[in-house]
Design a protein around this motif. Structure first.
Motif, PDB file in Angstrom:
ATOM      1  N   SER A  21       0.822  -1.215   0.000  1.00  0.00           N
ATOM      2  CA  SER A  21       0.000   0.000   0.000  1.00  0.00           C
ATOM      3  C   SER A  21       0.857   1.266   0.000  1.00  0.00           C
ATOM      4  O   SER A  21       0.483   2.278  -0.605  1.00  0.00           O
ATOM      5  CB  SER A  21      -0.940   0.002   1.205  1.00  0.00           C
ATOM      6  OG  SER A  21      -0.197  -0.110   2.416  1.00  0.00           O
ATOM      7  N   ASP A  22       2.031   1.225   0.648  1.00  0.00           N
ATOM      8  CA  ASP A  22       2.866   2.422   0.695  1.00  0.00           C
ATOM      9  C   ASP A  22       3.644   2.658  -0.596  1.00  0.00           C
ATOM     10  O   ASP A  22       4.287   3.694  -0.760  1.00  0.00           O
ATOM     11  CB  ASP A  22       3.842   2.339   1.880  1.00  0.00           C
ATOM     12  CG  ASP A  22       4.771   1.135   1.800  1.00  0.00           C
ATOM     13  OD1 ASP A  22       4.441   0.180   1.062  1.00  0.00           O
ATOM     14  OD2 ASP A  22       5.812   1.141   2.474  1.00  0.00           O
ATOM     15  N   GLU A  23       3.591   1.705  -1.535  1.00  0.00           N
ATOM     16  CA  GLU A  23       4.273   1.854  -2.819  1.00  0.00           C
ATOM     17  C   GLU A  23       3.361   2.427  -3.901  1.00  0.00           C
ATOM     18  O   GLU A  23       3.835   2.848  -4.947  1.00  0.00           O
ATOM     19  CB  GLU A  23       4.795   0.491  -3.304  1.00  0.00           C
ATOM     20  CG  GLU A  23       5.843  -0.132  -2.409  1.00  0.00           C
ATOM     21  CD  GLU A  23       6.238  -1.507  -2.878  1.00  0.00           C
ATOM     22  OE1 GLU A  23       7.453  -1.785  -2.915  1.00  0.00           O
ATOM     23  OE2 GLU A  23       5.352  -2.319  -3.229  1.00  0.00           O
ATOM     24  N   LYS A  24       2.067   2.420  -3.661  1.00  0.00           N
ATOM     25  CA  LYS A  24       1.116   2.807  -4.698  1.00  0.00           C
ATOM     26  C   LYS A  24       1.015   4.316  -4.841  1.00  0.00           C
ATOM     27  O   LYS A  24       1.231   5.069  -3.889  1.00  0.00           O
ATOM     28  CB  LYS A  24      -0.262   2.206  -4.393  1.00  0.00           C
ATOM     29  CG  LYS A  24      -0.294   0.691  -4.448  1.00  0.00           C
ATOM     30  CD  LYS A  24      -1.699   0.154  -4.242  1.00  0.00           C
ATOM     31  CE  LYS A  24      -1.745  -1.363  -4.351  1.00  0.00           C
ATOM     32  NZ  LYS A  24      -3.110  -1.897  -4.203  1.00  0.00           N
ATOM     33  N   VAL A  25       0.660   4.751  -6.049  1.00  0.00           N
ATOM     34  CA  VAL A  25       0.446   6.164  -6.340  1.00  0.00           C
ATOM     35  C   VAL A  25      -0.987   6.509  -5.966  1.00  0.00           C
ATOM     36  O   VAL A  25      -1.933   5.860  -6.414  1.00  0.00           O
ATOM     37  CB  VAL A  25       0.683   6.456  -7.841  1.00  0.00           C
ATOM     38  CG1 VAL A  25       0.392   7.921  -8.150  1.00  0.00           C
ATOM     39  CG2 VAL A  25       2.098   6.088  -8.235  1.00  0.00           C
ATOM     40  N   LEU A  26      -1.148   7.540  -5.142  1.00  0.00           N
ATOM     41  CA  LEU A  26      -2.478   7.936  -4.679  1.00  0.00           C
ATOM     42  C   LEU A  26      -3.175   8.750  -5.759  1.00  0.00           C
ATOM     43  O   LEU A  26      -2.693   9.796  -6.168  1.00  0.00           O
ATOM     44  CB  LEU A  26      -2.361   8.756  -3.384  1.00  0.00           C
ATOM     45  CG  LEU A  26      -3.673   9.150  -2.718  1.00  0.00           C
ATOM     46  CD1 LEU A  26      -4.404   7.908  -2.224  1.00  0.00           C
ATOM     47  CD2 LEU A  26      -3.419  10.115  -1.564  1.00  0.00           C
ATOM     48  N   TYR A 181      13.164   4.585  -5.135  1.00  0.00           N
ATOM     49  CA  TYR A 181      12.722   5.970  -5.280  1.00  0.00           C
ATOM     50  C   TYR A 181      11.252   6.076  -5.686  1.00  0.00           C
ATOM     51  O   TYR A 181      10.756   7.168  -5.929  1.00  0.00           O
ATOM     52  CB  TYR A 181      13.599   6.694  -6.305  1.00  0.00           C
ATOM     53  CG  TYR A 181      14.978   6.986  -5.775  1.00  0.00           C
ATOM     54  CD1 TYR A 181      15.250   8.165  -5.099  1.00  0.00           C
ATOM     55  CD2 TYR A 181      16.005   6.056  -5.933  1.00  0.00           C
ATOM     56  CE1 TYR A 181      16.520   8.419  -4.596  1.00  0.00           C
ATOM     57  CE2 TYR A 181      17.279   6.310  -5.441  1.00  0.00           C
ATOM     58  CZ  TYR A 181      17.525   7.492  -4.772  1.00  0.00           C
ATOM     59  OH  TYR A 181      18.786   7.746  -4.263  1.00  0.00           O
ATOM     60  N   GLY A 182      10.567   4.949  -5.762  1.00  0.00           N
ATOM     61  CA  GLY A 182       9.141   4.973  -6.030  1.00  0.00           C
ATOM     62  C   GLY A 182       8.780   4.628  -7.463  1.00  0.00           C
ATOM     63  O   GLY A 182       9.610   4.689  -8.376  1.00  0.00           O
ATOM     64  N   VAL A 183       7.512   4.266  -7.651  1.00  0.00           N
ATOM     65  CA  VAL A 183       7.014   3.828  -8.953  1.00  0.00           C
ATOM     66  C   VAL A 183       7.142   4.927 -10.006  1.00  0.00           C
ATOM     67  O   VAL A 183       7.531   4.674 -11.143  1.00  0.00           O
ATOM     68  CB  VAL A 183       5.539   3.385  -8.815  1.00  0.00           C
ATOM     69  CG1 VAL A 183       4.925   3.095 -10.186  1.00  0.00           C
ATOM     70  CG2 VAL A 183       5.432   2.152  -7.930  1.00  0.00           C
ATOM     71  N   ARG A 184       6.826   6.170  -9.636  1.00  0.00           N
ATOM     72  CA  ARG A 184       6.836   7.251 -10.623  1.00  0.00           C
ATOM     73  C   ARG A 184       8.235   7.533 -11.171  1.00  0.00           C
ATOM     74  O   ARG A 184       8.404   7.845 -12.350  1.00  0.00           O
ATOM     75  CB  ARG A 184       6.258   8.533 -10.004  1.00  0.00           C
ATOM     76  CG  ARG A 184       4.812   8.429  -9.610  1.00  0.00           C
ATOM     77  CD  ARG A 184       3.905   8.256 -10.804  1.00  0.00           C
ATOM     78  NE  ARG A 184       3.574   9.505 -11.447  1.00  0.00           N
ATOM     79  CZ  ARG A 184       2.894   9.616 -12.575  1.00  0.00           C
ATOM     80  NH1 ARG A 184       2.505   8.531 -13.217  1.00  0.00           N
ATOM     81  NH2 ARG A 184       2.621  10.791 -13.102  1.00  0.00           N
ATOM     82  N   LYS A 185       9.243   7.407 -10.326  1.00  0.00           N
ATOM     83  CA  LYS A 185      10.624   7.617 -10.791  1.00  0.00           C
ATOM     84  C   LYS A 185      11.017   6.526 -11.776  1.00  0.00           C
ATOM     85  O   LYS A 185      11.672   6.794 -12.790  1.00  0.00           O
ATOM     86  CB  LYS A 185      11.588   7.620  -9.599  1.00  0.00           C
ATOM     87  CG  LYS A 185      11.275   8.652  -8.520  1.00  0.00           C
ATOM     88  CD  LYS A 185      11.438  10.059  -9.026  1.00  0.00           C
ATOM     89  CE  LYS A 185      11.353  11.082  -7.893  1.00  0.00           C
ATOM     90  NZ  LYS A 185      10.098  11.015  -7.116  1.00  0.00           N
ATOM     91  N   LEU A 186      10.610   5.299 -11.469  1.00  0.00           N
ATOM     92  CA  LEU A 186      10.908   4.184 -12.363  1.00  0.00           C
ATOM     93  C   LEU A 186      10.228   4.398 -13.717  1.00  0.00           C
ATOM     94  O   LEU A 186      10.829   4.194 -14.777  1.00  0.00           O
ATOM     95  CB  LEU A 186      10.434   2.869 -11.736  1.00  0.00           C
ATOM     96  CG  LEU A 186      10.748   1.574 -12.473  1.00  0.00           C
ATOM     97  CD1 LEU A 186      12.244   1.332 -12.543  1.00  0.00           C
ATOM     98  CD2 LEU A 186      10.058   0.389 -11.810  1.00  0.00           C
ATOM     99  N   GLU A 187       8.975   4.820 -13.683  1.00  0.00           N
ATOM    100  CA  GLU A 187       8.241   5.081 -14.917  1.00  0.00           C
ATOM    101  C   GLU A 187       8.885   6.210 -15.718  1.00  0.00           C
ATOM    102  O   GLU A 187       8.910   6.168 -16.952  1.00  0.00           O
ATOM    103  CB  GLU A 187       6.783   5.412 -14.589  1.00  0.00           C
ATOM    104  CG  GLU A 187       6.004   4.218 -14.053  1.00  0.00           C
ATOM    105  CD  GLU A 187       4.652   4.594 -13.483  1.00  0.00           C
ATOM    106  OE1 GLU A 187       3.859   3.682 -13.184  1.00  0.00           O
ATOM    107  OE2 GLU A 187       4.386   5.813 -13.312  1.00  0.00           O
ATOM    108  N   ALA A 188       9.412   7.211 -15.018  1.00  0.00           N
ATOM    109  CA  ALA A 188      10.070   8.334 -15.709  1.00  0.00           C
ATOM    110  C   ALA A 188      11.314   7.856 -16.457  1.00  0.00           C
ATOM    111  O   ALA A 188      11.588   8.319 -17.577  1.00  0.00           O
ATOM    112  CB  ALA A 188      10.441   9.419 -14.701  1.00  0.00           C
TER     113      ALA A 188
END
Length: 504
Positions: A21-26, A181-188
């Motif tokens: 849950s703490d890894e998901k993008v809100l 560094y989180g899902v969004r950084k990986l996606e970037a």
């Protein structure tokens, strides 16, 4: 025997999940109506689309891996512009499959590997798991070797293939570093790599100056001849990757939504459909660049039948020359971006496949290391054996294509069975028309890949013993496909989507 409903939340907490849950993008909270349980789908929001953007672009990497690039360049060199229409429709079929995969993940809150674990008996799900792992290893070998070829090009041949494979193996640690560094950084990072491919292959397209009229005619007018049938099969066969079907159903769970809330599920499906379509349009354009560059340069020449991933860069250099920046290195940079991005997503897919089928709750670094080792060790062995000639690498690539073709039904059939079941999907099960279209696409893809298998074995298989073994395997293979298709899904301990979704 089903579990008591009070026990189900506890069981789900103990099971392996795609994301904590703490890894998901809100994403909830932007629209108060959806958050409060409203029944009206909120108006389109660019801000919310941005928050949902990411999983589709990671999924699209599989449409741009080195195996696809090799299929593109060979189709262009041998068939010219005549198969561009097939590339377009193959991408459209791939989009349909990936949208169904996303639909499954969003509507159920579970990914395909988890649901296969729940829905099939132990012997069947173990076969499905082994097949998924073999497909992933086969794809990874192609991707890693593609990266190693790019490194060899960019190092002017100083770094041999086996050393390039070893260097590429380090992407496992890059992946682990980025995940922190989180899902969004990986996606970037993946967005940047796709951008590199778009720029490099677009640069090649501008240098080559393919015929615009032939390009558009190739897209709009279907053409197929006996001379180009093998390339046509390759174009369709390399678009749908088995591990990518598993991957996308897990990636969509990186956004925090309430799966009990019908409006939020509908909204998520809307935004995922838009971003997945956008991602695959971009991937189609990049594949188009590669195909047309080789069509312009090599169609109708004596070199057309000898071009492969290994020598493509040198052929481009000989044909188009140096210019401001040598096209050989432009090709190498694009190929490296394709190889690195696809190997990292392969590591990602491997985690979900292993965790979902086996319910393994391991630390991420350990699971990534296991997944990477399963592919890297055989890849290094393969690189040492086949790094002797271009012909041997071409033979390897043919066998790897066969390996992945064999696996396609074991991802497509469970997916279509699951998304068709109201017990699993609730009101989000696919309708009759979409179901018919989806099965037609699946049958078409399976038949096309079956043709590839038969053509390969008829040309390669010699000897009575080998022929008997192939026939025995084919019979067992067909029997398992029939079993999966006829059985669909069985009753399981998991009760499907939330009751309020089913009731509405």
């Amino acid at each position: 025997m089903s579990l008591d409903e009070n026990q189900q939340p506890l069981l789900q907490e103990e099971e392996e999940r795609a994301y904590d849950s703490d890894e998901k993008v809100l994403v909830i909270g932007i629209d108060s109506d959806a958050e409060s349980g409203g029944t009206v789908l909120p108006p389109f929001s660019w801000k919310k689309l941005w928050l949902f953007t990411g999983p589709g672009f990671l999924m699209s990497i599989a449409f741009l891996d080195p195996g696809n690039l090799e299929g593109d360049l060979q189709a262009g060199a041998i068939a010219g512009y005549s198969l561009l229409w097939l590339l377009f429709w193959a991408t459209a079929m791939g989009l349909l499959v990936q949208l169904l995969s996303a639909r499954l993940g969003v509507a159920t809150g579970r990914h395909l590997a988890e649901l296969c674990r729940e829905e099939y008996p132990t012997w069947a799900r173990m076969i499905l798991w082994i097949m998924a792992e073999l497909a992933l290893i086969g794809a990874d070998i192609q991707e890693v070797i593609g990266s190693a070829i790019a490194i060899k090009i960019l190092s002017n041949g100083v770094v041999p293939l086996w050393a390039g494979v070893t260097i590429t193996a380090c992407d496992c640690f890059i992946f682990l570093f980025l995940e922190n560094y989180g899902v969004r950084k990986l996606e970037a990072v993946f967005a940047v790599l796709i951008g590199v491919m778009a720029v490099t292959f677009g640069w090649m397209f501008a240098d080559a100056k393919p015929s615009a009229s032939e390009l558009f005619l190739g897209i709009l007018i279907p053409k197929l001849s006996s001379r180009t049938i093998q390339q046509a099969v390759g174009v369709v066969g390399c678009i749908i990757m088995p591990h990518n079907v598993f991957l996308h159903s897990a990636l969509v769970q990186s956004r925090e939504i309430d799966h009990n809330n019908k409006v939020q599920v509908q909204e998520a499906l809307r935004y995922y459909s838009i971003e997945s379509t956008t991602a695959l349009v971009i991937s189609f354009i990049i594949n188009l660049f590669v195909t047309t560059v080789f069509a312009k340069g090599f169609y109708g020449t004596e070199l057309a039948n000898s071009i492969g991933l290994v020598n493509a860069g040198q052929y481009l250099q000989d044909k188009y020359g140096g210019g401001f920046f040598p096209i050989l290195y432009i090709w190498g940079i694009g190929l490296l971006a394709a190889g690195q991005s696809s190997t990292i997503t392969g590591t990602y897919a491997g985690q979900f496949i292993m965790g979902g089928f086996l319910n393994m709750r391991l630390k991420k670094w350990l699971r990534a290391l296991i997944t990477r080792s399963c592919a890297i060790i055989p890849t290094i062995i393969v690189a040492l054996i086949f790094d002797t000639s271009e012909d041997s690498l071409d033979v390897l690539n043919e066998w790897l294509n066969v390996l992945q073709s064999i696996q396609i039904p074991f991802a497509l059939i469970p997916l279509l069975c699951l998304v068709s079941k109201e017990r699993i999907m609730g009101t989000f099960k696919i309708g009759s028309i979409l179901k018919v279209v989806s099965w037609l696409v699946a049958v078409l893809v399976i038949v096309i890949n079956g043709y590839l298998l038969l053509d390969f074995f008829f040309n390669e298989v010699t000897g009575v013993a080998f022929t008997t073994a192939v026939c025995t395997f084919t019979a067992a293979y067909a029997a398992f496909i029939i079993y999966l298709t006829s059985r669909g899904v069985t009753c399981s301990s998991w009760r499907g989507p939330p009751k309020q979704i089913e009731a509405e």
